[in-house]
Design an enzyme around this catalytic site. Structure first.
Site, short mmCIF file in Angstrom:
data_model
loop_
_atom_site.label_atom_id
_atom_site.label_comp_id
_atom_site.label_asym_id
_atom_site.label_seq_id
_atom_site.Cartn_x
_atom_site.Cartn_y
_atom_site.Cartn_z
N HIS A 115 7.34 -0.25 -4.47
CA HIS A 115 7.69 1.21 -4.04
C HIS A 115 9.21 1.36 -3.80
CE1 HIS A 115 7.30 4.40 -0.85
NE2 HIS A 115 8.83 4.28 -0.45
N GLU A 116 10.01 0.24 -3.69
CA GLU A 116 11.42 0.48 -3.58
C GLU A 116 12.00 0.22 -4.93
OE1 GLU A 116 12.78 1.52 -0.79
OE2 GLU A 116 11.12 1.01 0.45
N HIS A 119 11.92 3.89 -6.53
CA HIS A 119 13.06 4.74 -5.98
C HIS A 119 14.09 4.58 -6.89
CE1 HIS A 119 11.42 6.37 -2.51
NE2 HIS A 119 11.15 5.46 -1.56
N CYS A 153 2.83 11.19 -9.76
CA CYS A 153 4.02 10.12 -9.90
C CYS A 153 4.25 9.75 -11.26
CB CYS A 153 3.95 9.27 -8.77
SG CYS A 153 4.14 10.27 -7.24
ZN ZN Z 1 10.28 5.40 0.08
ZN ZN Z 2 2.16 10.20 -6.01
#
Ligand code: ZN
Ligand code: ZN
Length: 160
Positions: A115-116, A119, A153
């Site tokens: 996740h990070e 980003h 995404c």
């Molecule tokens: Zn986040």
């Molecule tokens: Zn997504």
């Protein structure tokens, strides 16, 4: 290439290396650990400001991306706690194992790290609670979401 700084009592380099290769196709280098800066600690909260840890790395950056894994409890201004944080400007992410402990540690670590790093690569939060870019308010959110991107995404990442 991503540099991994470890600041925990565990040696997590091998699982982290596998996570980064498998989910992000990134090669990792183990670099000397940093000391969590003393000024990162808020004595009233007994927690550490994630920004202060990211800033400590910024001064000595040598790699494209940096990941700092710590075992102290992290916070960000306005939040009770955070599992991790990414600074897209310095390309540095920090993740804490403090709230990930248990038999699912490696799976949770994979989700928070991926996740990070996403980003850092330019993705923002996603409203789909199954998507890895969903913001985890609680460990239950982390446990529910998958370690993969939703279609929306995935398209965004491919377009970056
Ligand atoms: Zn986040
Ligand atoms: Zn997504």
């Amino acid at each position: 290439m991503i540099a991994i700084h470890q600041q925990t009592g565990l040696d997590l380099f091998n699982p982290l290396q596998e996570i980064l290769k498998k989910h992000l196709n990134l090669s990792a280098a183990c670099v000397p650990s940093i000391d969590v800066p003393a000024n990162a600690r808020d004595p009233l909260r007994n927690q550490y400001n994630a920004n202060a840890i990211t800033h400590a790395i910024t001064a000595s950056r040598k790699f494209d991306l940096h990941l700092v894994v710590v075992d102290v409890d992290l916070y960000a201004p306005g939040m009770n706690f955070i599992f991790g944080q990414a600074d897209p400007v310095s390309k540095t992410a920090v993740v804490s194992i403090y709230r990930l402990a248990g038999t699912r540690l490696n799976e949770r670590l994979a989700k928070e790290v991926v996740h990070e790093i996403l980003h850092l690569l330019g993705l923002s939060h996603c409203p789909d609670s199954d998507c890895i870019m969903y913001f985890s308010n609680t460990i239950a959110d982390t446990d529910r979401k998958k370690v993969s991107l939703c279609n929306s995404c995935r398209r965004k990442l491919e377009a970056l």
